[in-house]
Design a protein around this motif. Sequence first.
Motif, short mmCIF file in Angstrom:
data_model
loop_
_atom_site.label_atom_id
_atom_site.label_comp_id
_atom_site.label_asym_id
_atom_site.label_seq_id
_atom_site.Cartn_x
_atom_site.Cartn_y
_atom_site.Cartn_z
N LYS A 337 -4.25 6.33 3.52
CA LYS A 337 -3.73 5.24 4.35
C LYS A 337 -2.51 5.72 5.13
O LYS A 337 -1.62 6.36 4.59
N ARG A 338 -2.50 5.38 6.41
CA ARG A 338 -1.38 5.78 7.25
C ARG A 338 -0.17 4.90 6.94
O ARG A 338 -0.32 3.69 6.72
N ASN A 340 2.67 2.46 6.88
CA ASN A 340 2.99 1.22 7.60
C ASN A 340 1.89 0.80 8.59
O ASN A 340 2.16 0.13 9.59
N ARG A 341 0.66 1.21 8.31
CA ARG A 341 -0.47 0.83 9.14
C ARG A 341 -1.65 0.46 8.25
O ARG A 341 -1.63 0.72 7.05
N ALA A 342 -2.68 -0.15 8.85
CA ALA A 342 -3.82 -0.61 8.06
C ALA A 342 -4.96 0.39 8.05
O ALA A 342 -5.88 0.28 7.23
N ASP A 343 -4.95 1.38 8.96
CA ASP A 343 -6.07 2.33 9.05
C ASP A 343 -5.85 3.55 8.17
O ASP A 343 -4.74 3.79 7.66
N TYR A 344 -6.93 4.31 8.01
CA TYR A 344 -6.92 5.46 7.11
C TYR A 344 -7.34 6.73 7.86
O TYR A 344 -8.01 6.67 8.89
#
Length: 397
Positions: A337-338, A340-344
């Motif tokens: 997971k990146r 402070n983001r929702a994508d990986y």
Amino acid sequence: MRDGGYTDIGAIYMADKRDYYEVLGVQKGASEDELKKAFRKLAKQYHPDLHPGDKEAEEKFKEINEAYEVLSDPDKRSRYDQFGHAGVDPNYGGGAGAGGFGGFGDMGDIFDSIFGGFGFGGGGGRSSNPNAPRRGADIRANLTIDFMEACSGKKVKMKYARNETCPDCNGTGAAAGSSPKTCPDCHGTGTVRISQRTPFGNISQTATCSRCGGKGRIVDNPCKTCGGQGMVKKSVERDIDIPAGIDDGQTLRVAGEGHRGTNGGPSGDLHINVTVRPDPIFERDGFDVWTDIPITYAQATLGDEITVPTVGGKVKYNVPEGTQNNTVFRLKGKGIKRLNRADYGDHYVRINVEVPRNLNREQKEKLREFERSLNEKNYAKKNTFKEKLDKLKDIFK
């Protein structure tokens, strides 16, 4: 001798004095903005309020102030460019006349105009207030976590020591029933002005008050708990949220959890240097993950369904027939997971085709029989290489 026909006194009395441009780290033709920017950076770095008791920092700060006072004044800068230190320093006999230069210690006006409200304890007048609110120092701590903990994040308890306001004197440093009094020598400013008569005139300079140590206050009856310091060392425990995706070598800042400020100033921050233990299976590349998966000769030839471990769990993957060694497959969105983001990130699988060893006689014969059953269509790379080799032979005939 100078062109004016007089001896360069500076070469005798101040041979160790550094060039003002060198002190500020700028070129001789530096603009006013460049000078101000350089002064601001260095003054922040060496300000005595940030280095209490550090004589070297105090001397550097004075040297920086002296250089900026001259170079920021067009008239003084012009004299300095023409005559060097002799053009601006009374010790050289080329300054503003007896007592006219006023010394370099009093930089209150210049410092106030540039750093007004910055928080060094200055605030109006020609000298800083030693009892103004000051921010507490930052604290650095180290934390080691496992690879999977870095991928998923976790909450950890951290114990560390920090300076806290003394509970018995509330930071005043004075014992119960008493209070600090204003220093009679410096009248609460923390500095005193020293004047010295020389053959070249009176020289005035500010210095740290020796009676109060620059604090501006004197504690006659110190608090027994903190020894008059107003601060005590205390061990604290805090719950720290480690975010998913943090990487080895990164620093996590926790605002307001550093040393407590003085005189009502804000607390410093806690900086946690994170070390991530390497994993025996996963290799990290940014937010992507790489894994080497061994498969058999038969699996690579015929194809097969394999199980791939990822940071999010096991994933089934169909290896196509004819897969070659070092072939890489991508599992989109199965990485880390990146922050402070929702994508990986993605998960990359590198295939290692393992050639069988320790075959018995029967196995070897069956393998030779199988090999004899194959033709050129079964070996594309081998045929391509043969074609290139034949062309090379034609060149060297």
